[in-house]
Design a protein around this motif. Structure first.
Motif, PDB file in Angstrom:
ATOM      1  N   UNK A   1       0.834  -1.207   0.000  1.00 45.95           N
ATOM      2  CA  UNK A   1       0.000   0.000   0.000  1.00 45.95           C
ATOM      3  C   UNK A   1       0.869   1.259   0.000  1.00 45.95           C
ATOM      4  N   UNK A   2       1.918   1.274   0.836  1.00 45.38           N
ATOM      5  CA  UNK A   2       2.811   2.436   0.898  1.00 45.38           C
ATOM      6  C   UNK A   2       3.530   2.627  -0.430  1.00 45.38           C
TER       7      UNK A   2
ATOM      8  N   UNK B   1       4.679   5.573  -5.360  1.00 45.95           N
ATOM      9  CA  UNK B   1       4.736   5.594  -6.827  1.00 45.95           C
ATOM     10  C   UNK B   1       3.877   6.718  -7.383  1.00 45.95           C
ATOM     11  N   UNK B   2       2.715   6.949  -6.762  1.00 51.49           N
ATOM     12  CA  UNK B   2       1.855   8.051  -7.190  1.00 51.49           C
ATOM     13  C   UNK B   2       2.554   9.386  -6.972  1.00 51.49           C
TER      14      UNK B   2
ATOM     15  N   UNK C   1       1.046  14.647  -5.658  1.00 53.65           N
ATOM     16  CA  UNK C   1       1.421  14.921  -4.270  1.00 53.65           C
ATOM     17  C   UNK C   1       0.223  14.905  -3.335  1.00 53.65           C
ATOM     18  N   UNK C   2      -0.967  14.702  -3.875  1.00 53.25           N
ATOM     19  CA  UNK C   2      -2.153  14.605  -3.016  1.00 53.25           C
ATOM     20  C   UNK C   2      -2.375  13.178  -2.518  1.00 53.25           C
ATOM     21  N   UNK C   3      -1.550  12.232  -2.973  1.00 55.43           N
ATOM     22  CA  UNK C   3      -1.700  10.834  -2.560  1.00 55.43           C
ATOM     23  C   UNK C   3      -1.452  10.700  -1.051  1.00 55.43           C
TER      24      UNK C   3
ATOM     25  N   UNK D   1       1.917  10.386   6.101  1.00 54.54           N
ATOM     26  CA  UNK D   1       0.942  11.362   5.606  1.00 54.54           C
ATOM     27  C   UNK D   1       1.342  12.787   5.960  1.00 54.54           C
ATOM     28  N   UNK D   2       1.892  12.987   7.158  1.00 54.48           N
ATOM     29  CA  UNK D   2       2.368  14.323   7.535  1.00 54.48           C
ATOM     30  C   UNK D   2       3.481  14.781   6.602  1.00 54.48           C
ATOM     31  N   UNK D   3       4.393  13.861   6.274  1.00 55.26           N
ATOM     32  CA  UNK D   3       5.488  14.190   5.361  1.00 55.26           C
ATOM     33  C   UNK D   3       4.960  14.556   3.980  1.00 55.26           C
ATOM     34  N   UNK D   4       3.954  13.816   3.502  1.00 59.11           N
ATOM     35  CA  UNK D   4       3.380  14.104   2.187  1.00 59.11           C
ATOM     36  C   UNK D   4       2.643  15.437   2.172  1.00 59.11           C
TER      37      UNK D   4
END
Length: 271
Positions: A71-72, A77-78, A84-86, A104-107
């Motif tokens: 999943x990660x 990959x996205x 960057x909204x993945x 998720x915080x990093x993204x």
């Protein structure tokens, strides 16, 4: 995960299960005496059951971990492909849940940083770097047009009404340009009072007609801070096909055309 890591985890689970089986048979014998002739058989059965339990626990761990990693990897990959909204949507508690939250915080921070890098602070529209990235992302089919737009005598607005009003005017101009090409083109702010519109030439509308439509949007004065401020623009045009010219050449050609348009306007005003 590397196979040697998975093998070691399997060995650890089996060893722990085996130790638990031996311990169980020895402890149970203290409370419920086991006949001596059956003790060895009972210990072997306990060891087998412990090893089997360890193997089952390992399979559960393996399945859960592989599912989380898969999943990660899909999310990463996205992100590598520009989305960057993945976000990870894997639901879990404990360390996996904390790791999921940190990813998720990093993204989120990465998306904010990317937006700040590619967008103009004042107007909120994409900037020169975003325009360059558009050219680097790959070729697009069809004929496109790049419009280099300069606000005529913008310094006069700053000198007359102040720089705060000037900034508000730039925001209003950016909004007007965006509305003029809404759904068909993209507006960028290069610097100061210079803007760029990038648009694919649609069927039935030429570059000249597009320029006329944008000029028409500036016929009415701006009503800003209680003032009625007329604004005119000069537009330079460069038609191109992606891949035939580089970004700098296209921008320079449109810039030169803009100066020709601006100078011809001065001649008309003086005559």
């Amino acid at each position: 995960m590397k196979m040697n890591y998975l093998r070691w985890m399997l060995i650890i689970y089996i060893v722990l299960g085996t130790v638990m089986g031996i311990s169980f048979s020895l402890v149970l014998d203290q409370f419920i005496p086991i006949p001596e002739q059956l003790f060895l058989f009972f210990m072997i059965a306990s060891v087998f059951a412990g090893a089997l339990l360890g193997s089952v626990n390992y399979l559960i761990y393996y399945y859960f971990t592989k599912r989380f990693i898969r999943h990660v990897n899909l999310v990463l990959n996205a992100v590598r492909n520009g989305d960057l909204s993945a976000r990870t949507t894997f639901r879990s508690g404990g360390m996996i849940g904390e790791l999921n939250k940190n990813i998720n915080k990093t993204l989120v921070n990465l998306e904010r940083s990317q937006k700040n890098i590619l967008h103009d602070d004042l107007t909120g529209i994409p900037n020169r770097q975003a325009l360059q990235q558009r050219f680097l992302e790959g070729e697009e089919s069809g004929v496109h047009v790049l419009l280099f737009i300069d606000v005529n005598e913008f310094k006069r607005i700053n000198d007359t009404y102040g720089h705060v009003m000037g900034d508000e005017m730039l925001q209003s101009i950016a909004a007007l340009l965006h509305e003029a090409v809404k759904g068909s083109g993209h507006v960028y702010r290069l610097s100061g009072d210079e803007f760029v519109i990038l648009q694919k030439i649609q069927d039935g509308e030429s570059a000249d007609e597009l320029c006329a439509r944008i000029h028409h949007a500036f016929l009415e004065p701006f009503h800003q801070g209680g003032h009625r401020i007329p604004v005119s623009i000069s537009i330079g045009v460069c038609e191109f096909v992606f891949g035939q010219k580089d970004f700098v050449s296209i921008l320079d050609e449109a810039d030169q055309e803009m100066y020709i348009a601006k100078n011809s306007r001065k001649v008309r005003l003086q005559s």
